[in-house]
Design a protein around this motif. Structure first.
Motif, PDB file in Angstrom:
ATOM      1  N   THR A   3       0.829  -1.201   0.000  1.00 40.77           N
ATOM      2  CA  THR A   3       0.000   0.000   0.000  1.00 40.77           C
ATOM      3  C   THR A   3       0.865   1.253   0.000  1.00 40.77           C
ATOM      4  N   LEU A   4       1.978   1.183   0.736  1.00 37.65           N
ATOM      5  CA  LEU A   4       2.859   2.345   0.850  1.00 37.65           C
ATOM      6  C   LEU A   4       4.299   1.923   0.600  1.00 37.65           C
ATOM      7  N   GLU A   5       4.967   2.658  -0.285  1.00 39.16           N
ATOM      8  CA  GLU A   5       6.392   2.451  -0.540  1.00 39.16           C
ATOM      9  C   GLU A   5       7.112   3.795  -0.424  1.00 39.16           C
ATOM     10  N   ILE A   6       8.037   3.844   0.487  1.00 33.40           N
ATOM     11  CA  ILE A   6       8.889   5.021   0.675  1.00 33.40           C
ATOM     12  C   ILE A   6      10.270   4.624   0.163  1.00 33.40           C
ATOM     13  N   ILE A  62       1.757   5.324  -3.205  1.00 36.66           N
ATOM     14  CA  ILE A  62       0.590   4.793  -2.503  1.00 36.66           C
ATOM     15  C   ILE A  62      -0.192   3.941  -3.484  1.00 36.66           C
ATOM     16  N   ALA A  63      -0.347   2.654  -3.148  1.00 41.31           N
ATOM     17  CA  ALA A  63      -1.000   1.676  -4.040  1.00 41.31           C
ATOM     18  C   ALA A  63      -0.348   1.677  -5.417  1.00 41.31           C
ATOM     19  N   GLY A  64       0.976   1.781  -5.445  1.00 42.15           N
ATOM     20  CA  GLY A  64       1.736   1.720  -6.680  1.00 42.15           C
ATOM     21  C   GLY A  64       1.835   3.020  -7.446  1.00 42.15           C
ATOM     22  N   LYS A  65       1.165   4.073  -6.988  1.00 43.28           N
ATOM     23  CA  LYS A  65       1.134   5.344  -7.709  1.00 43.28           C
ATOM     24  C   LYS A  65       2.058   6.353  -7.043  1.00 43.28           C
ATOM     25  N   VAL A  66       2.951   6.957  -7.816  1.00 46.46           N
ATOM     26  CA  VAL A  66       3.851   7.988  -7.282  1.00 46.46           C
ATOM     27  C   VAL A  66       3.030   9.224  -6.931  1.00 46.46           C
ATOM     28  N   VAL A  67       3.165   9.686  -5.674  1.00 44.98           N
ATOM     29  CA  VAL A  67       2.332  10.794  -5.203  1.00 44.98           C
ATOM     30  C   VAL A  67       3.162  12.038  -4.851  1.00 44.98           C
ATOM     31  N   PRO A 152     -10.258   5.573   3.109  1.00 43.32           N
ATOM     32  CA  PRO A 152      -9.067   5.811   2.284  1.00 43.32           C
ATOM     33  C   PRO A 152      -8.212   4.557   2.152  1.00 43.32           C
ATOM     34  N   LYS A 153      -7.225   4.639   1.283  1.00 41.43           N
ATOM     35  CA  LYS A 153      -6.254   3.549   1.185  1.00 41.43           C
ATOM     36  C   LYS A 153      -5.308   3.552   2.377  1.00 41.43           C
TER      37      LYS A 153
END
Length: 365
Positions: A3-6, A62-67, A152-153
């Motif tokens: 869900t979250l990648e930092i 977040i969920a694979g999308k760069v934010v 929310p995710k």
């Protein structure tokens, strides 16, 4: 799925580096606690996930999308603040449904969502009250309700319990843990309280000076801390860190401590890898022993004979303070097991002993 990648995230203000190449990944349903003292960068990292702070370098997904460049409203997150951030002129119901109203959610759908959140948080009887008529714990429930209806995710909690008294903190910890179990949501939670971290988290990231020192499950962080800083930060009383010399004996190791006015003490049978044995045999190391890994023993089975300095009864147990290897050491024993000025015989659970490099202070594996 994560869900979250930092990913190698950095944050600097002019020449001051606040976050230094932070990388963390959590899966759907994880409860990540960012744990550390004031100034370690944990709240800055949370604000960057939320979009309230810009990123100097790296990526947040977040969920694979760069934010990185998305505004907070476009990140599909909900945040619960330390200060509750409720609208004082609105009722509890209006506070909870406000975000949905702004997004154009139909009245019937809003009513259903508010009722479900209020029932879950046991605040149905408060829906028509104003925030000024609520206690601190009730306000925090309202803030959580406002986040829940967003679905929310990712939920973000910024030290949500720090303004509550001790009993309310315990009660709200239980509520948050129950909420996570019911909803199966993904949560990132910031705190400086290691009890909150151990109680709530499925993953803990212990931070210091903008660097993640240890990222793992709470029990692994407690049992096998990555370095001396983590060992001392997690646990109350903290892990004892005691200078000693490492002796190698076959496939196991002994640690030898100096004791004032007594012969040197030896704890035998500590498991160690062949590589570590070759590198550290005969060298000075730091020995980590949790207070509860000491036990009173008869003379025949004792690892240590010590002189008791201080006894601190706590009710369910007794903290016994003594000197070992030039360090002050605390043992947690059953009540009335040792008294000031008396000699005591102690055994150590060698399977729970952790060794650290005396120079780098990192764990020896």
């Amino acid at each position: 799925m994560s869900t979250l990648e930092i990913d190698r995230v950095r944050k600097s203000y002019s020449n001051l580096a606040v976050l230094k190449e932070v990388s963390i990944s959590i899966d759907t349903g994880d409860f990540l606690v960012l744990l550390g003292p004031s100034g370690c960068g944990k709240s800055t990292l949370l604000n960057m996930i939320a979009g309230l702070e810009t990123i100097t370098g790296g990526e947040i997904r977040i969920a694979g999308k760069v934010v990185n460049d998305l505004s907070p409203k476009d990140r599909d997150i909900a945040m619960v603040f330390q200060s509750y951030a409720l609208y004082p002129t609105m009722s509890v119901r209006q506070n909870i449904e406000f975000g949905m109203k702004i997004r154009g959610v139909a009245p019937a759908e809003r009513e259903t969502a508010v009722k479900a959140a209020a029932d879950m948080l046991q605040i149905t009887h408060l829906l028509e009250r104003k925030p000024s008529q609520l206690s601190g714990g009730q306000r925090q429930r309202v803030a959580m309700g406002r986040a829940i209806v967003r679905q929310p995710k990712l939920f973000l909690f910024d030290e949500p319990l720090s303004n509550l008294d001790a009993k309310l903190r315990v009660d709200m910890r239980t509520e948050i843990k129950r909420l996570h179990a019911r909803l199966g949501t993904t949560i990132v939670y910031v705190t400086h309280d290691q009890i909150e971290a151990m109680t709530l988290a499925t993953r803990v990231a212990v931070m210091k000076d903008g660097v993640v020192q240890h990222l793992d499950e709470p029990q692994a962080v407690y049992d096998r801390p990555a370095n001396v800083y983590v060992a001392r930060f997690v646990g109350s009383p903290a892990m004892n860190i005691i200078p000693a010399v490492l002796e190698i004996q076959g496939a196991t190791a002994n640690v030898v401590f100096e004791i004032a006015n007594r012969p040197a003490a030896r704890i035998s049978g500590i498991a160690i890898s062949e590589e570590a044995a070759r590198k550290y045999g005969g060298r000075r190391v730091l020995v980590g022993i949790r207070p509860e890994n000491f036990a009173a023993a008869d003379e025949a089975r004792a690892n240590l004979v010590i002189d008791v300095d201080v006894v601190e009864p706590t009710g369910p147990d007794t903290l016994v303070v003594f000197q070992l290897g030039g360090a002050e050491v605390t043992a947690r024993l059953p009540p009335k097991q040792a008294f000031p000025g008396r000699e005591a015989h102690l055994s150590v659970d060698t399977s729970r002993v952790v060794l650290f490099d005396a120079d780098t202070e990192t764990r020896i594996d």
